[in-house]
Design a protein around this motif. Sequence first.
Motif, short mmCIF file in Angstrom:
data_model
loop_
_atom_site.label_atom_id
_atom_site.label_comp_id
_atom_site.label_asym_id
_atom_site.label_seq_id
_atom_site.Cartn_x
_atom_site.Cartn_y
_atom_site.Cartn_z
N HIS A 88 0.87 -1.18 0.00
CA HIS A 88 0.00 0.00 0.00
C HIS A 88 0.90 1.22 0.00
O HIS A 88 1.71 1.40 0.91
N VAL A 89 0.77 2.07 -1.01
CA VAL A 89 1.63 3.24 -1.13
C VAL A 89 0.77 4.49 -0.94
O VAL A 89 -0.10 4.79 -1.76
N TYR A 90 1.02 5.19 0.15
CA TYR A 90 0.24 6.38 0.50
C TYR A 90 1.01 7.65 0.15
O TYR A 90 2.23 7.73 0.37
N LEU A 91 0.30 8.63 -0.40
CA LEU A 91 0.84 9.98 -0.57
C LEU A 91 0.22 10.83 0.54
O LEU A 91 -0.98 11.07 0.54
N ILE A 92 1.05 11.28 1.48
CA ILE A 92 0.51 11.94 2.67
C ILE A 92 0.97 13.40 2.71
O ILE A 92 2.17 13.68 2.75
N PRO A 93 0.02 14.36 2.71
CA PRO A 93 0.39 15.78 2.84
C PRO A 93 1.00 16.06 4.22
O PRO A 93 1.07 15.19 5.09
N ASN A 94 1.42 17.28 4.41
CA ASN A 94 2.05 17.70 5.67
C ASN A 94 1.00 17.81 6.76
O ASN A 94 0.53 18.90 7.10
N ASP A 95 0.61 16.68 7.32
CA ASP A 95 -0.45 16.62 8.32
C ASP A 95 -0.18 15.45 9.25
O ASP A 95 -0.38 14.29 8.90
N ASN A 96 0.29 15.74 10.46
CA ASN A 96 0.64 14.68 11.41
C ASN A 96 -0.57 13.83 11.79
O ASN A 96 -0.45 12.61 12.01
N THR A 97 -1.73 14.46 11.90
CA THR A 97 -2.95 13.72 12.26
C THR A 97 -3.28 12.68 11.20
O THR A 97 -3.64 11.54 11.51
N LEU A 98 -3.16 13.06 9.94
CA LEU A 98 -3.44 12.14 8.84
C LEU A 98 -2.43 11.00 8.83
O LEU A 98 -2.79 9.83 8.63
N GLU A 99 -1.17 11.30 9.08
CA GLU A 99 -0.15 10.26 9.11
C GLU A 99 -0.44 9.24 10.22
O GLU A 99 -0.32 8.03 10.02
N LYS A 100 -0.85 9.71 11.38
CA LYS A 100 -1.19 8.81 12.49
C LYS A 100 -2.41 7.96 12.14
O LYS A 100 -2.48 6.78 12.47
N ALA A 101 -3.38 8.57 11.44
CA ALA A 101 -4.59 7.83 11.05
C ALA A 101 -4.25 6.71 10.08
O ALA A 101 -4.82 5.62 10.15
N VAL A 102 -3.33 6.97 9.15
CA VAL A 102 -2.91 5.94 8.20
C VAL A 102 -2.23 4.79 8.93
O VAL A 102 -2.51 3.62 8.68
N ASN A 103 -1.34 5.12 9.86
CA ASN A 103 -0.64 4.07 10.61
C ASN A 103 -1.61 3.24 11.43
O ASN A 103 -1.47 2.01 11.55
#
Length: 239
Positions: A20-35
């Motif tokens: 799964h390859v995610y493109l994640i903007p500069n958003d720590n909350t979104l990064e934590k949600a993906v993890n």
Amino acid sequence: MLKTVEFHWRNTGKTHLTLHVYLIPNDNTLEKAVNKKEGTNMLIDKPRPVHPLPVNTWFTLTPPKKSEIHYQIKPESLKLDYTKNFFEVFVESPKKDFSLQLKPKEKDEEVVWDVSIRKGDYKQIASTVDGHTSARLTGTESVSDILLECLEELESKEWDKFKWNLTKDSFQGKDKIPRSKLEDKEIWDIVTCMIEHYQVDGAVKVTLMVLKMMKQNHLAEQLQEKYRQFKQAAFMVNT
């Protein structure tokens, strides 16, 4: 701007690999949600693109043109935004290192990120269930693996019969899957189609019904037991 590209992988001991390859903007909350969404799937840490990438831009992820490895990458393009969408990369028999390239959809020759995935990057973290090696995973994609493993056991003629039954009748109170959706499709494409059409639990139930219609009772029993073990393991992880 793009903050990071994340790889999460799973492997069920078969000869294929799914990323799964995610493109994640500069958003720590979104990064934590993906993890959190990926749960116990292993994270592969790779360098970010050298230059910032603009949000709301569409990108494609492809292998190099001269690649000898067989890939399936879906969707064909993905917008860099604040959703948790991802490219799913299916690699058949990954016996050697391979590469992926990210390009703007409108500028197909411009490579903005080039990454190599080495065999050492995806060492398997697994548990043994019923004598078989399988990754401890939760969520929709793990059910895809269970269905894929089951349907790979069908011989060519039986597989054609399975597809025919799938389009012949309606199941779970839903319309039939149009035959055009399954024509010339690989097994993993049809597994994805069933999950999208019937949802996760429904896709398993429909597969069981079709297998029993085909007198593939032993295979149906194997699928039922693996799915029971999967749900039990998912319950233990979530609690």
